[in-house]
Design a protein around this motif. Structure first.
Motif, PDB file in Angstrom:
ATOM      1  N   LEU A 156     -57.392  -2.830  -5.572  1.00  0.00           N
ATOM      2  CA  LEU A 156     -57.495  -1.403  -5.911  1.00  0.00           C
ATOM      3  C   LEU A 156     -57.062  -1.143  -7.353  1.00  0.00           C
ATOM      4  N   LYS A 157     -56.082  -1.911  -7.813  1.00  0.00           N
ATOM      5  CA  LYS A 157     -55.632  -1.756  -9.208  1.00  0.00           C
ATOM      6  C   LYS A 157     -56.790  -2.112 -10.157  1.00  0.00           C
ATOM      7  N   LYS A 158     -57.483  -3.210  -9.811  1.00  0.00           N
ATOM      8  CA  LYS A 158     -58.639  -3.621 -10.635  1.00  0.00           C
ATOM      9  C   LYS A 158     -59.688  -2.506 -10.639  1.00  0.00           C
ATOM     10  N   ILE A 159     -59.919  -1.951  -9.462  1.00  0.00           N
ATOM     11  CA  ILE A 159     -60.948  -0.907  -9.358  1.00  0.00           C
ATOM     12  C   ILE A 159     -60.555   0.329 -10.157  1.00  0.00           C
ATOM     13  N   VAL A 160     -59.318   0.782  -9.989  1.00  0.00           N
ATOM     14  CA  VAL A 160     -58.952   2.033 -10.674  1.00  0.00           C
ATOM     15  C   VAL A 160     -58.879   1.846 -12.198  1.00  0.00           C
TER      16      VAL A 160
ATOM     17  N   LEU B 178     -65.642   2.018 -13.160  1.00  0.00           N
ATOM     18  CA  LEU B 178     -65.883   2.793 -11.937  1.00  0.00           C
ATOM     19  C   LEU B 178     -64.666   3.662 -11.603  1.00  0.00           C
ATOM     20  N   GLY B 179     -63.483   3.067 -11.748  1.00  0.00           N
ATOM     21  CA  GLY B 179     -62.250   3.807 -11.472  1.00  0.00           C
ATOM     22  C   GLY B 179     -62.090   5.007 -12.404  1.00  0.00           C
ATOM     23  N   LEU B 180     -62.526   4.808 -13.641  1.00  0.00           N
ATOM     24  CA  LEU B 180     -62.452   5.905 -14.611  1.00  0.00           C
ATOM     25  C   LEU B 180     -63.387   7.041 -14.186  1.00  0.00           C
ATOM     26  N   VAL B 181     -64.544   6.660 -13.658  1.00  0.00           N
ATOM     27  CA  VAL B 181     -65.489   7.684 -13.169  1.00  0.00           C
ATOM     28  C   VAL B 181     -64.867   8.436 -11.980  1.00  0.00           C
ATOM     29  N   PHE B 182     -64.206   7.702 -11.080  1.00  0.00           N
ATOM     30  CA  PHE B 182     -63.533   8.361  -9.941  1.00  0.00           C
ATOM     31  C   PHE B 182     -62.553   9.418 -10.459  1.00  0.00           C
ATOM     32  N   GLN B 183     -61.767   9.028 -11.444  1.00  0.00           N
ATOM     33  CA  GLN B 183     -60.738   9.948 -11.962  1.00  0.00           C
ATOM     34  C   GLN B 183     -61.371  11.125 -12.716  1.00  0.00           C
ATOM     35  N   ALA B 184     -62.474  10.842 -13.385  1.00  0.00           N
ATOM     36  CA  ALA B 184     -63.181  11.930 -14.085  1.00  0.00           C
ATOM     37  C   ALA B 184     -63.687  12.944 -13.059  1.00  0.00           C
ATOM     38  N   ILE B 185     -64.211  12.449 -11.940  1.00  0.00           N
ATOM     39  CA  ILE B 185     -64.718  13.339 -10.888  1.00  0.00           C
ATOM     40  C   ILE B 185     -63.576  14.191 -10.329  1.00  0.00           C
TER      41      ILE B 185
ATOM     42  N   LEU C  99     -71.941  13.946 -18.292  1.00  0.00           N
ATOM     43  CA  LEU C  99     -71.907  12.648 -18.980  1.00  0.00           C
ATOM     44  C   LEU C  99     -72.727  11.609 -18.208  1.00  0.00           C
ATOM     45  N   GLY C 100     -73.598  12.071 -17.346  1.00  0.00           N
ATOM     46  CA  GLY C 100     -74.540  11.183 -16.678  1.00  0.00           C
ATOM     47  C   GLY C 100     -73.990  10.451 -15.463  1.00  0.00           C
ATOM     48  N   LYS C 101     -72.804  10.826 -14.984  1.00  0.00           N
ATOM     49  CA  LYS C 101     -72.239  10.124 -13.834  1.00  0.00           C
ATOM     50  C   LYS C 101     -72.806  10.718 -12.543  1.00  0.00           C
ATOM     51  N   ASP C 102     -73.211   9.848 -11.634  1.00  0.00           N
ATOM     52  CA  ASP C 102     -73.743  10.317 -10.354  1.00  0.00           C
ATOM     53  C   ASP C 102     -72.569  10.627  -9.424  1.00  0.00           C
ATOM     54  N   ILE C 103     -72.283  11.891  -9.282  1.00  0.00           N
ATOM     55  CA  ILE C 103     -71.088  12.334  -8.549  1.00  0.00           C
ATOM     56  C   ILE C 103     -71.155  11.918  -7.076  1.00  0.00           C
TER      57      ILE C 103
ATOM     58  N   ALA D 294     -66.238   5.552  -3.531  1.00  0.00           N
ATOM     59  CA  ALA D 294     -64.770   5.679  -3.452  1.00  0.00           C
ATOM     60  C   ALA D 294     -64.325   5.780  -1.994  1.00  0.00           C
ATOM     61  N   LEU D 295     -65.035   6.610  -1.248  1.00  0.00           N
ATOM     62  CA  LEU D 295     -64.667   6.791   0.155  1.00  0.00           C
ATOM     63  C   LEU D 295     -64.920   5.514   0.953  1.00  0.00           C
ATOM     64  N   GLY D 296     -66.001   4.822   0.614  1.00  0.00           N
ATOM     65  CA  GLY D 296     -66.334   3.568   1.301  1.00  0.00           C
ATOM     66  C   GLY D 296     -65.258   2.510   1.082  1.00  0.00           C
ATOM     67  N   ILE D 297     -64.833   2.337  -0.170  1.00  0.00           N
ATOM     68  CA  ILE D 297     -63.796   1.331  -0.472  1.00  0.00           C
ATOM     69  C   ILE D 297     -62.491   1.709   0.238  1.00  0.00           C
ATOM     70  N   SER D 298     -62.161   2.992   0.151  1.00  0.00           N
ATOM     71  CA  SER D 298     -60.937   3.479   0.786  1.00  0.00           C
ATOM     72  C   SER D 298     -60.987   3.229   2.301  1.00  0.00           C
TER      73      SER D 298
END
Lengths: 231, 285
Positions: free
Chosen positions: B145-149, B153-160, B170-174, B181-185
Motif C-alpha cells: 500500500l505504501k508503494k501504491i500511495v 496512481l496513489g497521487l491520483v487517488f489523493q487528488a480525487i 487534468l485528464g484523470k478518469d475519476i 482504489a476500492l478494489g485494492i482496499s
C-alpha cells in the motif's frame, strides 16, 4: 493548422427558469489570444464549464479541433488538449506544490522551479499548497494549467488575486504563448489587461454573444459601452 | 497474563492492522466513505472458510482467492455508486453490510446461519507461527500500500480526495480510479477477514456487526487519515488502551460498554485537540 480550433454552435443552457446561455455561438482562432468579456451573469463561466464538459448544454454543439466534444466527459475533453483554470483556485489542498504540478505532467524539479520562478514564486516544491497565500495558489494553478499538455489554454479571471508583479509576469507569459502561436481563451474583468493582451474579444451579455472583434473595435462599440455602463 | 494471551492479542492486532491499512486507502487516501469495510472483511472470512470447507482448497490459496473475490464484490457493488455523490457510496456500502449479514444468517444450507461455521481449517497449529505469519502479511500489506500511495496512481487517488473536478480537468478518469482504489482496499480487507477465519476456526454472522466498524474508524481517526504509519499507531493505541480493562476487574457485562465509552472519549479528545490524529495528513471533515 486548423483555422478554427474551437466552435461553439447555438448552445443553450437553463438553470430552472433562468437562461444562463442562450443561442450562444462563436469560434476561436488557432494561435490567438481571445478574451471573453461581459458583465456579471453574462454566462461567461457557464460557457467555459460547458466547453470543458463540466456542465452539459441543453442543446447545441461544441467542436474542438474538428471533433464533436459536446457529450464527452471532463477528463476526455482535457486529454483531447484542453487545459483550464478556475475562477477560484482549485488545488489539491493536502498535496505539495510538486505533487500538484506532477499531476499535470511528469516534469522534473528544474522545469517546475523555472516555471514558478517566471512568476516570481520561489517557494520550495515540498510546500503543501494550503499553506500558500491566495495569490500564490493562483500562480500554482496557472503553472499547472500551463504544464498540462494542451492545444487550448482556458483561463478564468487569471489576474484575480495576483499582485502587480505577478500580473506583469502573466502578461509576459501570455506574450510568450502568443509568440509560440499557442491558443488562449480567457475570461477577464480587467479591461486594460484585456485590451493589452487580446487579439480578439468576444462580448457576452444575457447568455448571448453581443459582439466579436479586435480590441480597438470593441473598445468604442456603443452597444458594448451600453452593456457595461448602462444607457 | 500469559504468553498465549499476548500472542492472541498480537494476532488480532495484526489482523486489525491489515484491515485498517486497507480502510485508510479507500477513506484516507481516496476520500471514499466506505461504510462497508466490515462487510468486505466478513465476506473475505466467509469466502475463505467456505472455499476450504467445501472445496478442500489450500488455506493460502483460499486466502488469496477470497481476497480477489472480495475485490470483485467491492468493485462491482461500488460501480453504480461511484458515479454518484460520496454519501451514496456510503449508503450502498452500508447496505452491503446489512445484505451480507442477512445472507449469512438466512442462507442456512451454505453458512449454517446463526450457528456459524465451526471447524474452519487453521492456518498453523502453533499460534506463535500464526502470529509471525500475520505480522508478515501486515508488513507486506503496508509495503504494497505504501508503494501504491507513493506511486502516480496513489497521487491520483489523493487528488480525487482533494478535488474531483480538478483531477478530471487534468485528464484523470475519476470513476476508474475510484473503482481501482476500492478494489485494492477490498482485496486486503478480504485477506484480513480470511486470516481471522483461519485463526478463530469459527465465524458467524456477528462478523458483520457494525460495532466493529466503530472500532476500525476509531483506530483510523486516532492514527490519522492518509498515513499508514498513523494507522499502525492508531491500531496499537486502541488495543493498548482497551485491552488492560480486562485486568482491572470490570465484570464482563461492563467491559463492552466501557470500551465503547473509551472509544467515544478518545475520538472526542482527538477531534478537539488533534483533528488530524497522531500522524494524519488530512483533516477529518
Amino acid at each position: 493548422m486548423i483555422e478554427k480550433i474551437l466552435s461553439v454552435d447555438n448552445v443553450h443552457k437553463s438553470f430552472g427558469g433562468v437562461k444562463a446561455v442562450d443561442s450562444c455561438s462563436f469560434s476561436i482562432d488557432d494561435g490567438k489570444i481571445t478574451a471573453l468579456i461581459g458583465p456579471n451573469g453574462a454566462g461567461k463561466t457557464t460557457i467555459f464549464n460547458i466547453i470543458t464538459g463540466i456542465i452539459s448544454p441543453d442543446n447545441g454543439k461544441i467542436s474542438f479541433m474538428n471533433h464533436d466534444i459536446t457529450r464527452l466527459s471532463v477528463s476526455r475533453i482535457a486529454l483531447s488538449g484542453m487545459s483550464r483554470t478556475f475562477q477560484q483556485a482549485r488545488l489539491f489542498r493536502y498535496l505539495t506544490i510538486r505533487e500538484n504540478l506532477l499531476l499535470a505532467k511528469r516534469a522534473n524539479d528544474e522545469e517546475m522551479k523555472s516555471l514558478l520562478a517566471s512568476f516570481h514564486c520561489y517557494k520550495t516544491l515540498d510546500t503543501v499548497v494550503s499553506e500558500l497565500s491566495y495569490g500564490q495558489q493562483r500562480i500554482i494553478e496557472l503553472a499547472r494549467a500551463l504544464l498540462f499538455p494542451h492545444k487550448l489554454l482556458m483561463l478564468d479571471e487569471p489576474t484575480a488575486g495576483l499582485n502587480q508583479r505577478a500580473r506583469h509576469e502573466l502578461k509576459l507569459v501570455l506574450r510568450r504563448l502568443r509568440k509560440e502561436k499557442k491558443t488562449v481563451l480567457l475570461i477577464e474583468h480587467d479591461m486594460d489587461f484585456v485590451m493589452d493582451m487580446s487579439d480578439e474579444i468576444i462580448v457576452m451579455a444575457e447568455g448571448r454573444v453581443l459582439r466579436k472583434g479586435r480590441p480597438a473595435k470593441i473598445r468604442n462599440d456603443p452597444k458594448v459601452l451600453e452593456v457595461y455602463l448602462g444607457k | 497474563m500469559n504468553y498465549d494471551y499476548l500472542i492472541h492479542i498480537g494476532i488480532l492486532t495484526a489482523i486489525y492492522m491489515i484491515n485498517a491499512f486497507s480502510f485508510n486507502l479507500s477513506l484516507g487516501y481516496t476520500g471514499l466513505i466506505n461504510l462497508g469495510q466490515m462487510a468486505l472483511f466478513g465476506f473475505g472470512a466467509y469466502a475463505s472458510a467456505l472455499l476450504t470447507r467445501l472445496l478442500g482448497m489450500n488455506v493460502w490459496v483460499a486466502m488469496f482467492i477470497a481476497g480477489l473475490m472480495t475485490m470483485v464484490l467491492g468493485m462491482v457493488l461500488a460501480l453504480p455508486a461511484l458515479r454518484l455523490k460520496k454519501d451514496y457510496l456510503a449508503l450502498v456500502m452500508l447496505g452491503l453490510s446489512f445484505i451480507l449479514y442477512a445472507l449469512s444468517k438466512n442462507w442456512i444450507s451454505l453458512t449454517r446461519g446463526s450457528l456459524g461455521l465451526p471447524g474452519t481449517v487453521k492456518l498453523f497449529k502453533s499460534n506463535l507461527n500464526f502470529l509471525i505469519a500475520a505480522i508478515l502479511i501486515a508488513i507486506i500489506t503496508y509495503v504494497v500500500l505504501k508503494k501504491i500511495v507513493n506511486s502516480k496512481l496513489g497521487l491520483v487517488f489523493q487528488a480525487i480526495r482533494d478535488d474531483e473536478l480538478s483531477a478530471a480537468v487534468l485528464g484523470k478518469d475519476i470513476f476508474i480510479s475510484k473503482a481501482i482504489a476500492l478494489g485494492i482496499s477490498a482485496f486486503f480487507a478480504g485477506v484480513a477477514g480470511s486470516l481471522l477465519a483461519h485463526y478463530l476456526t469459527f465465524i458467524d454472522p456477528s462478523i458483520f456487526d457494525l460495532s466493529q466498524l466503530v472500532i476500525l474508524l476509531s483506530m483510523l481517526i486516532v492514527g490519522g487519515l492518509a498515513s499508514l504509519e498513523g494507522t499502525a499507531l492508531g491500531v496499537l493505541a486502541i488495543v493498548l488502551i482497551t485491552e488492560p480493562l480486562r485486568f482491572i476487574g470490570f465484570s464482563p457485562v461492563l467491559l463492552g460498554p466501557m470500551r465503547e465509552i473509551i472509544y467515544a472519549a478518545l475520538l472526542l479528545i482527538i477531534l478537539i485537540y488533534r483533528p488530524r490524529g497522531l500522524l494524519g495528513k488530512v483533516d477529518i471533515d
